[in-house]
Write a protein that holds these residues in place. Structure first.
Motif, PDB file in Angstrom:
ATOM      1  N   GLU A 117     -24.700 -26.808  21.886  1.00 38.58           N
ATOM      2  CA  GLU A 117     -25.931 -27.054  22.623  1.00 38.58           C
ATOM      3  C   GLU A 117     -25.877 -27.516  23.963  1.00 38.58           C
ATOM      4  N   ARG A 216     -33.088 -21.074  17.683  1.00 37.09           N
ATOM      5  CA  ARG A 216     -32.054 -20.727  16.712  1.00 37.09           C
ATOM      6  C   ARG A 216     -30.798 -20.530  17.357  1.00 37.09           C
ATOM      7  N   TYR A 218     -28.720 -22.677  18.738  1.00 39.92           N
ATOM      8  CA  TYR A 218     -27.709 -23.702  18.442  1.00 39.92           C
ATOM      9  C   TYR A 218     -28.169 -24.154  16.923  1.00 39.92           C
ATOM     10  N   ASN A 219     -28.924 -23.753  16.191  1.00 38.52           N
ATOM     11  CA  ASN A 219     -29.253 -24.191  14.994  1.00 38.52           C
ATOM     12  C   ASN A 219     -29.773 -22.748  14.295  1.00 38.52           C
ATOM     13  N   SER A 222     -32.931 -22.839  11.432  1.00 45.34           N
ATOM     14  CA  SER A 222     -34.382 -23.485  11.898  1.00 45.34           C
ATOM     15  C   SER A 222     -35.302 -22.112  12.032  1.00 45.34           C
TER      16      SER A 222
END
Length: 510
Positions: A117, A216, A218-219, A222
């Motif tokens: 991130e 989404r 970095y995750n 989600s």
């Protein structure tokens, strides 16, 4: 004694054979390792590194690429893969020195995704693990750069860097944006990048400029909330857009500028991919439109346009591939459509020619409504319903406005070859529609009639106001496939002509 010795030797040989077979069939596994640096830092921990199976392109697309290499640039992992769309085989984190090790990986081909991130993301393709350890070359991430809200002069998006648009961004008249290959431009929700100046992309094999949603990245687990759009306005000096990959966007690419060519671009996993409003003379060619599956969306949407040409594109698994509303003189030719729900829709007094296209495993290949005129010529159509003609409220079909004409096509349907539920104002008589000289997959007129829904199948209509159902005139018909139907890339002189009202003779019996 001799027999006993021979027996022992046999046992040993059998054991060695079994062991060798066991070793030969045992799954071979190895380690993928490497080091990733954060540019300008001395501590490199916390970078996420995930390994994914390579070769993710569906077989249907590969087959089209093999059969028609002259269509858009080849769709490979570089175009199709996005770490948000797949589950990784394994994920690890780098240590303080940037080192990582992914163990217990079966020999094979892989893609490595690495990201942190605030530092962007990148992929390494063609990782072939065929030995106990694959040590990757040194990798590097650079800090995200915030794009200014106003661009007035020259602005360069540098290769391998990630840029973020966190709010509305405008490039002004006279500005010049240069996007180098493998630039990643991520757009936050509700943000729009509006371009009024020039925009140039650099081209290199397997490297594109990527414009995508920030969500989404970095995750990956989600919820997906798509970024909005990049818009080229009427003031923009751009004449050619190329080598850009648009993904995970809500409104994708918006065009309000006339006289523009869009080519060698990819549109994948968007809500609305390409929207064109109130302009003329647009060419859309050699592009890939893939997996835009939202049922409320359109992959290519043309509103109040004139002379839009779509040629040599691939459409795969879209909810609606092409929709025109008040679109005049559209030409849709030499495209390949695969596994879409609605492939081509002409609505709201549009006029279009669809010719030399191929449709494979579609649900509804061509749909016409709203007093629109659609001419369908030399197409290879494999679809549940090949042609769907229906009513739209407040648009009355007449002899001159609202007809559908289809000649020299190959119809291979699993439901209806033609589904005509449209009413025409034709003096109370059933309106004849010219569907002559097509191949229907069968050679008996009764069998063809069973593939058609029209006046003969519909309930009686109240003709007191002059309206009645359409009737499909399919005789004469072909008894063998039309050989030059479907994509014809060697034909450099395809017919592009203004639509004229078809002349048809009445027919009142199948």
């Amino acid at each position: 004694m001799k027999i006993k010795f021979s027996f022992i030797i046999s046992i040993i040989l059998c054991s060695l054979f079994i062991l060798s077979c066991d070793n030969g069939t045992k799954t071979q596994k190895g380690i993928i390792s490497g080091v990733i640096y954060l540019d300008g830092q001395t501590e490199y921990s916390g970078i996420i590194v995930s390994v994914f199976s390579a070769d993710v392109v569906p077989i249907e697309i590969k087959n089209v690429n093999r059969e028609y290499p002259q269509l858009p640039y080849p769709i490979n992992d570089y175009v199709y893969f996005d770490h948000r769309a797949y589950n990784p085989i394994r994920t690890v984190y780098t240590d303080s020195e940037g080192k990582f090790e992914i163990s217990d990986i079966t020999y094979g081909n892989y893609i490595i995704a690495y990201y942190k991130e605030g530092w962007g993301y990148n992929y390494m393709y063609d990782i072939e693990l065929n030995s106990p350890e694959y040590n990757m070359e040194e990798l590097r991430l650079y800090p995200e750069l915030e794009v200014p809200h106003s661009i007035t002069n020259e602005y360069i998006f540098i290769s391998d860097r990630t840029y973020r648009i966190s709010g509305n961004c405008v490039s002004l008249l006279g500005s010049n944006i240069i996007a180098q290959t493998n630039t990643r431009l991520i757009i936050d929700p509700k943000a729009i990048f509006q371009i009024n100046g020039n925009f140039i992309t650099q081209r290199e094999d397997n490297n594109m400029v990527i414009i995508t949603s920030s969500n989404r990245i970095y995750n990956p687990n989600s919820q997906v909330i798509n970024g909005l759009a990049i818009e080229f306005t009427a003031n923009s000096s751009v004449s050619n857009l190329n080598n850009i990959l648009f993904s995970y966007l809500y409104d994708g690419l918006k065009i309000t500028k006339k006289n523009l060519i869009i080519e060698n671009c990819g549109f994948i996993r968007n809500i609305n991919s390409l929207q064109i409003f109130n302009v003329n003379n647009i060419e859309i060619r050699h592009n890939n439109f893939l997996i835009n599956e939202d049922i409320q969306s359109e992959t290519v949407y043309c509103y109040n346009t004139d002379q839009v040409v779509l040629e040599r594109n691939i459409f795969y698994k879209n909810a609606c591939s092409i929709k025109t509303e008040i679109g005049k003189n559209s030409i849709i030719q030499n495209n390949y459509f695969i596994n879409g729900v609605y492939e081509i829709q002409t609505l709201w007094e549009s006029t279009a020619i669809a010719q030399y296209n191929s449709f494979k495993d579609s649900k509804n290949a061509l749909s016409n409504s709203g007093a629109s005129n659609l001419e369908i010529l030399y197409n290879e159509i494999n679809s549940e319903t090949c042609v769907n003609i229906f009513n739209t409220s407040n648009w009355e079909n007449t002899f001159t406005q609202g007809w559908t004409k289809a000649n020299n096509n190959n119809f291979m349907s699993t439901d209806y070859a033609v589904l005509c539920k449209a009413v025409y104002f034709y003096g109370g008589n059933p309106m004849p529609l010219d569907f002559h000289n097509n191949y229907w997959g069968v050679t008996n007129s009764d069998d063809i009639a069973n593939m058609i829904y029209d006046y003969y199948d519909a309930p009686p209509h109240d003709t007191s106001h002059g309206g009645n159902w359409g009737i499909i005139e399919y005789i004469p018909f072909k008894t063998s496939p039309v050989t030059n139907a479907g994509v014809q890339l060697n034909n450099t002189s395809l017919i592009i002509k203004p639509l004229k009202t078809p002349i048809s003779q009445k027919k009142f019996s199948h």
